[in-house]
Write an enzyme that holds these catalytic residues in place. Structure first.
Site, PDB file in Angstrom:
ATOM      1  N   CYS A 156       0.845  -1.078  -0.215  1.00 31.72           N
ATOM      2  CA  CYS A 156      -0.033   0.035   0.009  1.00 31.72           C
ATOM      3  C   CYS A 156       0.950   1.183  -0.414  1.00 31.72           C
ATOM      4  O   CYS A 156       0.587   2.442  -0.099  1.00 31.72           O
ATOM      5  CB  CYS A 156      -0.585   0.191   1.342  1.00 31.72           C
ATOM      6  SG  CYS A 156      -1.948  -1.428   1.153  1.00 31.72           S
TER       7      CYS A 156
HETATM    8  N1  COA Z   1     -20.107  -8.624   8.160  1.00 27.19           N
HETATM    9  C1  COA Z   1     -20.716  -9.168   9.157  1.00 27.19           C
HETATM   10  N2  COA Z   1     -19.880  -9.540  10.306  1.00 27.19           N
HETATM   11  C2  COA Z   1     -18.482  -9.484  10.396  1.00 27.19           C
HETATM   12  C3  COA Z   1     -17.725  -9.534   9.057  1.00 27.19           C
HETATM   13  C4  COA Z   1     -18.681  -9.150   7.642  1.00 27.19           C
HETATM   14  N3  COA Z   1     -18.711  -8.828   6.327  1.00 27.19           N
HETATM   15  N4  COA Z   1     -16.578  -9.214   8.790  1.00 27.19           N
HETATM   16  C5  COA Z   1     -16.629  -9.586  10.085  1.00 27.19           C
HETATM   17  N5  COA Z   1     -17.240  -9.954  10.705  1.00 27.19           N
HETATM   18  C6  COA Z   1     -18.132  -9.437  12.822  1.00 27.19           C
HETATM   19  C7  COA Z   1     -16.645 -10.707  13.005  1.00 27.19           C
HETATM   20  O1  COA Z   1     -17.298 -12.271  12.907  1.00 27.19           O
HETATM   21  C8  COA Z   1     -16.914  -9.931  14.407  1.00 27.19           C
HETATM   22  O2  COA Z   1     -18.179 -10.800  15.493  1.00 27.19           O
HETATM   23  P1  COA Z   1     -16.890 -10.929  17.110  1.00 27.19           P
HETATM   24  O3  COA Z   1     -17.551  -9.590  17.646  1.00 27.19           O
HETATM   25  O4  COA Z   1     -18.821 -11.834  16.804  1.00 27.19           O
HETATM   26  O5  COA Z   1     -15.895 -11.979  16.495  1.00 27.19           O
HETATM   27  C9  COA Z   1     -16.965  -8.665  14.477  1.00 27.19           C
HETATM   28  O6  COA Z   1     -17.944  -8.711  13.358  1.00 27.19           O
HETATM   29  C10 COA Z   1     -16.019  -7.739  14.058  1.00 27.19           C
HETATM   30  O7  COA Z   1     -14.944  -8.176  13.307  1.00 27.19           O
HETATM   31  P2  COA Z   1     -13.076  -7.846  13.401  1.00 27.19           P
HETATM   32  O8  COA Z   1     -13.195  -8.453  11.920  1.00 27.19           O
HETATM   33  O9  COA Z   1     -12.714  -7.544  14.564  1.00 27.19           O
HETATM   34  O10 COA Z   1     -13.874  -5.936  12.210  1.00 27.19           O
HETATM   35  P3  COA Z   1     -12.887  -4.536  12.988  1.00 27.19           P
HETATM   36  O11 COA Z   1     -14.210  -3.894  14.268  1.00 27.19           O
HETATM   37  O12 COA Z   1     -11.774  -5.282  13.597  1.00 27.19           O
HETATM   38  O13 COA Z   1     -13.435  -4.379  11.552  1.00 27.19           O
HETATM   39  C11 COA Z   1     -11.320  -4.283   9.488  1.00 27.19           C
HETATM   40  C12 COA Z   1     -12.236  -4.921  10.081  1.00 27.19           C
HETATM   41  C13 COA Z   1      -9.983  -4.895   8.820  1.00 27.19           C
HETATM   42  C14 COA Z   1     -12.603  -3.756   8.642  1.00 27.19           C
HETATM   43  C15 COA Z   1     -10.700  -3.565  10.750  1.00 27.19           C
HETATM   44  O14 COA Z   1      -9.956  -4.412  11.080  1.00 27.19           O
HETATM   45  C16 COA Z   1      -9.621  -2.564   9.896  1.00 27.19           C
HETATM   46  O15 COA Z   1      -9.723  -2.034   8.976  1.00 27.19           O
HETATM   47  N6  COA Z   1      -8.006  -2.515  10.031  1.00 27.19           N
HETATM   48  C17 COA Z   1      -7.885  -2.205   9.141  1.00 27.19           C
HETATM   49  C18 COA Z   1      -7.136  -2.679   8.186  1.00 27.19           C
HETATM   50  C19 COA Z   1      -6.510  -2.290   6.975  1.00 27.19           C
HETATM   51  O16 COA Z   1      -5.196  -1.130   7.112  1.00 27.19           O
HETATM   52  N7  COA Z   1      -5.201  -2.659   6.189  1.00 27.19           N
HETATM   53  C20 COA Z   1      -4.106  -2.963   5.229  1.00 27.19           C
HETATM   54  C21 COA Z   1      -4.515  -2.958   4.025  1.00 27.19           C
HETATM   55  S1  COA Z   1      -3.483  -2.875   3.368  1.00 27.19           S
END
Ligand code: COA
Length: 372
Positions: A156
């Protein structure tokens, strides 16, 4: 030494879009089929049922509402779940070159230059469609550019690292006029069958022209400083490479597509990025209150809100830190350049800003610019 400046920029936006609702319908159809096919194992407790995705979760977790893709039919087919991109023959332009060329044409038009005036092409992207010859060299040929070209990959952060390389060469005089392109076909390396990340990415290409400020034909942004930093982490990883073709690695392996520990990335990258920007500003003798705009990497809205607040010491106004994430999703290296390209035209001479990208590696790159 010459003063390097950004004199042109452009964005290629694919024609096809996928809304969160469309994406969720396809994912849930796939998950239901998978659960039906594995019903016995699930009933015995030998397999875990796949959870359903939701558009409301996607929007609240990421700020993403839509993404552009090179092919939506393959991605939304529950029996396929990856793009159908026609393989090109060696005698026709590659898909990355084609996307980059569109963005490059817009950047060159803005700079008032044609391809023959370019003597460096850097294709900086998080995935390349082939190992060699470099995609940058193909773009160099298609543009009729001189000099040389090379590909680079810092995930990225590729765009800001590419800008640093080009700006340093323009500054030293080893090249006169550079084009940095970021064609990102993220739909090809995203695992669309993984609920935790299936919503994250989109496709796009961006381009910037960097040349000597005193040769600029029109409006320009002088590059006052660039800074890159890396620190190894496995929290964003893709093991795909040419060794995939060995016999023991032919089967479907999850680690051959984008993988992340999103929570850890969120927590670990935030302090790294805000400290990086503040350190860079301080070393250049700039203060945060002099910044009219932050063009940040577009991965997650909450993340950007946090970085903006940490850097400015207050809540940024929406126009100070524009997001394009809602429309484009995460487009890897191209995100901060889309934000810059779409939200820099209104700045007045003297206005300052920072382009900053961050991601796998970990990596972070910042470019301090001022409208001249
Ligand atoms: N739809 C519904 N629920 C979902 C889901 C989806 N698509 N994906 C995950 N969930 C659920 C999970 O199972 C979890 O449930 P639980 O609490 O019962 O275990 C809950 O939602 C939270 O999931 P989580 O993955 O921990 O979400 P988050 O709030 O951390 O958000 C991201 C996820 C990826 C959006 C976030 O962590 C993020 O943006 N991180 C940084 C990413 C980044 O910058 N990456 C660089 C890439 S270049």
């Amino acid at each position: 030494m010459y003063q390097p400046a950004i004199t042109g920029h452009g964005v290629f936006t694919p024609r096809q879009t996928i809304t969160n609702d469309e994406l969720v319908v396809a994912f849930n159809a796939y998950a239901e089929r998978w659960n039906d096919a594995h019903a016995e194992a699930i009933a015995k407790g030998e397999a875990e049922a796949m959870g359903m995705s939701s558009a409301a979760f996607i929007l609240s977790a990421s700020g993403i509402e839509n993404r552009y893709v090179m092919d939506k039919s393959g991605v939304l087919d529950p029996d396929r779940m990856y793009p159908s991109l026609r393989p090109r023959s060696d005698d026709e332009p590659g898909i990355m070159a084609e996307m980059a060329l569109d963005a490059a044409g817009k950047a060159l038009a803005m700079a008032g230059r044609d391809g023959a005036e370019i003597d460096l092409v850097i294709c900086a992207a998080s995935n390349h469609e082939r190992a060699y010859p470099a995609i940058a060299i193909e773009i160099q040929k298609l543009l009729g550019a001189g000099g040389f070209g090379f590909d680079m990959n810092v995930a990225c952060s590729s765009a800001t690292f590419g800008i640093q390389a080009a700006a340093d060469m323009v500054r030293s005089g080893s090249v006169r006029r550079a084009l940095v392109v970021n064609p990102e076909i993220c739909s090809g390396h995203l695992e669309w069958r993984d609920r935790d990340c299936h919503f994250i990415f989109g496709d796009v290409a961006t381009a910037v022209v960097i040349e000597r400020a005193d040769e600029a034909q029109g409006a320009r942004f002088d590059i006052h400083g660039t800074r890159c930093a890396t620190e190894f982490s496995n929290n964003i990883r893709n093991n795909n490479g040419f060794l995939r073709r060995t016999r023991d690695q032919m089967e479907d392996r999850r680690d051959m597509q984008f993988m992340q520990n999103g929570r850890k990335v969120f927590k670990e990258v935030l302090p790294m990025v805000s400290a990086h920007i503040l350190g860079h500003l301080a070393d250049e003798g700039w203060t945060a209150d002099q910044l009219r705009r932050l063009w940040l990497h577009q991965a997650n809205k909450t993340m950007n809100d946090f970085i903006g607040k940490k850097v400015l010491g207050r809540e940024p106004a929406p126009e100070e830190q524009p997001n394009i994430l809602q429309d484009y999703a995460n487009t890897s290296s191209a995100g901060s350049i889309i934000a810059f390209s779409k939200h820099s035209g209104d700045l007045a001479p003297g206005d300052r800003g920072v382009i900053c990208s961050f991601g796998a590696g970990y990596s972070v790159g910042s470019v301090l610019v001022a409208r001249a």
